[in-house]
Design a protein around this motif. Structure first.
Motif, short mmCIF file in Angstrom:
data_model
loop_
_atom_site.label_atom_id
_atom_site.label_comp_id
_atom_site.label_asym_id
_atom_site.label_seq_id
_atom_site.Cartn_x
_atom_site.Cartn_y
_atom_site.Cartn_z
N LEU A 1 9.84 4.03 -2.09
CA LEU A 1 8.69 4.29 -1.22
C LEU A 1 7.47 4.54 -2.09
O LEU A 1 7.48 5.44 -2.94
CB LEU A 1 8.97 5.51 -0.34
CG LEU A 1 7.86 5.91 0.64
CD1 LEU A 1 7.71 4.84 1.71
CD2 LEU A 1 8.17 7.26 1.27
N LEU A 2 6.44 3.76 -1.91
CA LEU A 2 5.26 3.85 -2.77
C LEU A 2 4.48 5.14 -2.50
O LEU A 2 4.18 5.48 -1.36
CB LEU A 2 4.35 2.64 -2.53
CG LEU A 2 4.92 1.28 -2.94
CD1 LEU A 2 3.91 0.17 -2.67
CD2 LEU A 2 5.34 1.27 -4.40
N ASP B 1 1.33 7.87 -4.47
CA ASP B 1 0.36 8.05 -5.55
C ASP B 1 1.01 8.82 -6.69
O ASP B 1 1.56 9.91 -6.49
CB ASP B 1 -0.87 8.83 -5.03
CG ASP B 1 -1.74 7.99 -4.12
OD1 ASP B 1 -1.85 6.78 -4.39
OD2 ASP B 1 -2.29 8.54 -3.15
N GLY B 2 0.94 8.27 -7.90
CA GLY B 2 1.52 8.92 -9.07
C GLY B 2 3.02 8.76 -9.18
O GLY B 2 3.63 9.34 -10.09
N GLY B 3 3.65 7.99 -8.30
CA GLY B 3 5.10 7.82 -8.35
C GLY B 3 5.54 6.85 -9.43
O GLY B 3 4.74 6.05 -9.95
N VAL B 4 6.82 6.93 -9.78
CA VAL B 4 7.40 6.07 -10.81
C VAL B 4 8.78 5.61 -10.34
O VAL B 4 9.56 6.41 -9.84
CB VAL B 4 7.53 6.80 -12.16
CG1 VAL B 4 8.24 5.91 -13.18
CG2 VAL B 4 6.16 7.20 -12.68
N VAL B 5 9.08 4.33 -10.51
CA VAL B 5 10.41 3.80 -10.23
C VAL B 5 11.22 3.83 -11.52
O VAL B 5 10.81 3.23 -12.53
CB VAL B 5 10.33 2.35 -9.70
CG1 VAL B 5 11.73 1.81 -9.44
CG2 VAL B 5 9.49 2.29 -8.44
N SER C 1 1.59 2.69 -9.34
CA SER C 1 0.22 2.19 -9.39
C SER C 1 0.17 0.71 -9.72
O SER C 1 -0.77 0.00 -9.32
CB SER C 1 -0.59 2.97 -10.44
OG SER C 1 0.03 2.87 -11.72
N SER C 2 1.20 0.20 -10.44
CA SER C 2 1.23 -1.22 -10.75
C SER C 2 1.73 -2.05 -9.59
O SER C 2 1.56 -3.28 -9.57
CB SER C 2 2.11 -1.47 -11.98
OG SER C 2 3.45 -1.10 -11.72
N LEU C 3 2.36 -1.40 -8.59
CA LEU C 3 2.87 -2.10 -7.41
C LEU C 3 1.87 -2.08 -6.26
O LEU C 3 1.79 -3.03 -5.48
CB LEU C 3 4.19 -1.47 -6.95
CG LEU C 3 5.36 -1.55 -7.94
CD1 LEU C 3 6.53 -0.70 -7.44
CD2 LEU C 3 5.81 -2.99 -8.13
N ILE C 4 1.11 -0.98 -6.15
CA ILE C 4 0.14 -0.84 -5.06
C ILE C 4 -0.94 -1.92 -5.21
O ILE C 4 -1.53 -2.09 -6.28
CB ILE C 4 -0.47 0.57 -5.06
CG1 ILE C 4 0.62 1.62 -4.81
CG2 ILE C 4 -1.58 0.69 -4.02
CD1 ILE C 4 0.15 3.04 -4.99
N GLY C 5 -1.20 -2.64 -4.15
CA GLY C 5 -2.16 -3.73 -4.17
C GLY C 5 -1.57 -5.06 -4.54
O GLY C 5 -2.26 -6.10 -4.46
N MET C 6 -0.31 -5.11 -4.94
CA MET C 6 0.35 -6.35 -5.31
C MET C 6 0.81 -7.09 -4.06
O MET C 6 1.10 -6.49 -3.03
CB MET C 6 1.54 -6.03 -6.22
CG MET C 6 2.28 -7.23 -6.78
SD MET C 6 3.58 -6.73 -7.94
CE MET C 6 2.60 -6.29 -9.38
N SER C 7 0.87 -8.39 -4.12
CA SER C 7 1.34 -9.20 -3.00
C SER C 7 2.85 -9.39 -3.08
O SER C 7 3.44 -9.36 -4.17
CB SER C 7 0.65 -10.57 -3.00
OG SER C 7 -0.74 -10.45 -2.83
N GLU C 8 3.47 -9.59 -1.93
CA GLU C 8 4.90 -9.90 -1.91
C GLU C 8 5.15 -11.21 -2.65
O GLU C 8 4.32 -12.11 -2.65
CB GLU C 8 5.40 -10.03 -0.47
CG GLU C 8 5.46 -8.74 0.31
CD GLU C 8 6.16 -8.93 1.65
OE1 GLU C 8 7.41 -8.95 1.66
OE2 GLU C 8 5.46 -9.05 2.67
N GLY C 9 6.30 -11.28 -3.27
CA GLY C 9 6.64 -12.48 -4.03
C GLY C 9 6.12 -12.46 -5.44
O GLY C 9 6.24 -13.45 -6.15
N SER C 10 5.54 -11.33 -5.86
CA SER C 10 5.07 -11.20 -7.23
C SER C 10 6.21 -10.72 -8.12
O SER C 10 7.28 -10.34 -7.66
CB SER C 10 3.90 -10.21 -7.30
OG SER C 10 2.82 -10.64 -6.50
N CYS D 1 0.84 -1.20 0.00
CA CYS D 1 0.00 0.00 0.00
C CYS D 1 0.87 1.25 0.00
O CYS D 1 2.09 1.18 0.20
CB CYS D 1 -0.95 0.00 1.20
SG CYS D 1 -0.12 -0.07 2.79
N VAL D 2 0.24 2.39 -0.23
CA VAL D 2 0.94 3.68 -0.26
C VAL D 2 1.61 3.93 1.09
O VAL D 2 1.04 3.65 2.15
CB VAL D 2 -0.05 4.81 -0.60
CG1 VAL D 2 0.64 6.17 -0.48
CG2 VAL D 2 -0.62 4.62 -1.99
#
Length: 370
Positions: free
Chosen positions: A26-27, A29-33, A43-52, A8-9
């Motif tokens: 650090l996650l 809103d609107g951030g980019v790695v 946004s593609s990382l938020i809500g994802m489970s560990e190990g994905s 989560c954020v």
């Protein structure tokens, strides 16, 4: 409390590719790695489970800018391939499609990747302090020198909310860095941490006598703080001191023995060597983490009780310095010997007997010194 469930954020994530390269972010809103092989929207990382596993997306890159400030890179047949007009034969590496494993960082990963001003203790040394210093949940710990907060985070995690940590940091800017790193890791300033700024001797005067179960010193001259520590630590409490040079280590140990208030110090260093394991190719890596510092561990005696120390053999003198000898003194008077007279006579008898046997058979003459 350990974090579980979807990312989560406000959480930090660690991205690791197949080559072992790591990125910590650090996650938001609107951030980019940003990576060398494309970008990963938060946004593609938020809500994802560990190990994905997440895959980078393509991004436009320019390698040269002309005098008018206009990018000189021109796209080729592939939208991800960019030519440099100054080096037309060179094509930029294709970006996008590179995979990363997504995890929450371990505390050791967080410490190594966090912003810092001062040099931090390595995880291998921190682990020794926590284990040999016997720092556990519910304990009251005094720490001198916060630095960037590496040791402080581990101490806070070890004592937990049932314990208490008091940290005295001389420099206010370092104290602020350590505090902010702790706030990021714990999601807010830990309520069981008292972070104080100022000179150790001055600040420690306001601390309660014999209040702390454990003391951790990471400073230039810990031997000058022993008197203050003896007042603050409980009888039987453990002192852990981290120093980097042999002269610091020797001076601290000798001062502890001289004061008589500490058990015989235990001195160690930890050297870390990783290994490569791939089929039949099993060997140590070419690089290792060698000496980073010495850890001195000792326990406090009760007030007025002299510590027991092993007596040195009378035939050994490890303290006299030959450079301090007067012209009339000899090495024998300084007792700079590592062998007793009795053992020396025995060695000579054995050698003389062996030499006599050998020369009598070879006819080479009388042994030297006979």
């Amino acid at each position: 409390m350990p974090k579980r469930g979807p990312l989560c954020v406000g959480e930090k994530v660690q991205l690791t590719d197949r080559k072992g390269a790591m990125i910590t972010a650090l996650l938001e809103d609107g951030g980019v790695v940003q990576t060398q092989r494309g970008v990963i929207p938060h946004s593609s990382l938020i809500g994802m489970s560990e190990g994905s596993v997440v895959t980078t997306q393509s991004s436009e890159r320019s390698f040269a800018v002309d005098r008018d400030g206009v990018p000189s890179g021109a796209a080729s047949d592939s939208p991800d391939s960019i030519h440099d007009k100054k080096k037309p034969w060179k094509i930029a590496r294709h970006v996008g499609g590179w995979s990363y494993t997504v995890m929450r960082p371990r505390l050791a990963d967080f410490v190594l990747s966090m912003p810092r001003g001062a040099q931090i203790m390595y995880p291998k040394d921190i682990a020794q302090v926590l284990t040999m210093g016997d720092i556990r949940s519910g304990m009251r710990v005094l720490e001198s020198g916060a630095g960037s907060g590496a040791m402080s985070l581990h101490l806070l995690d070890a004592v937990g909310e049932q314990g208490h940590l008091t940290t005295i940091e001389r420099r206010s800017e370092f104290a602020r860095i350590a505090g902010l790193n702790a706030s990021v890791y714990f999601g807010g300033m830990p309520q069981w941490w008292n972070l104080l700024t100022g000179d150790f001797d001055v600040v420690a005067k306001g601390c309660e006598d014999h209040f702390y179960d454990r003391v951790v010193l990471d400073m230039l001259d810990p031997w000058n703080r022993l008197e203050q520590v003896e007042r603050l630590i409980v009888p039987g409490g453990v002192l852990s001191a981290y120093v980097t040079t042999t002269t610091q280590m020797s001076r601290l140990v000798e001062m502890m023995r001289e004061r008589g208030s500490w058990t015989e110090p235990e001195v160690s260093e930890t050297i870390q060597r990783d290994w490569k394991v791939q089929g039949l190719a099993v060997r140590p890596n070419h690089q290792m983490i060698g000496h980073t510092g010495f850890i001195v561990i000792s326990r406090a005696m009760d007030v007025g009780i002299e510590a027991l120390h092993r007596r040195e053999r009378a035939t050994k003198d490890t303290y006299s310095d030959v450079d301090d000898a007067t012209p009339s003194q000899t090495l024998e008077e300084l007792e700079l010997r590592d062998i007793s007279d009795r053992k020396l006579r025995k060695v000579l008898r054995d050698l003389e007997h062996q030499a006599t046997v050998v020369t009598s058979n070879t006819g080479q003459g009388t042994p030297v010194g006979s």
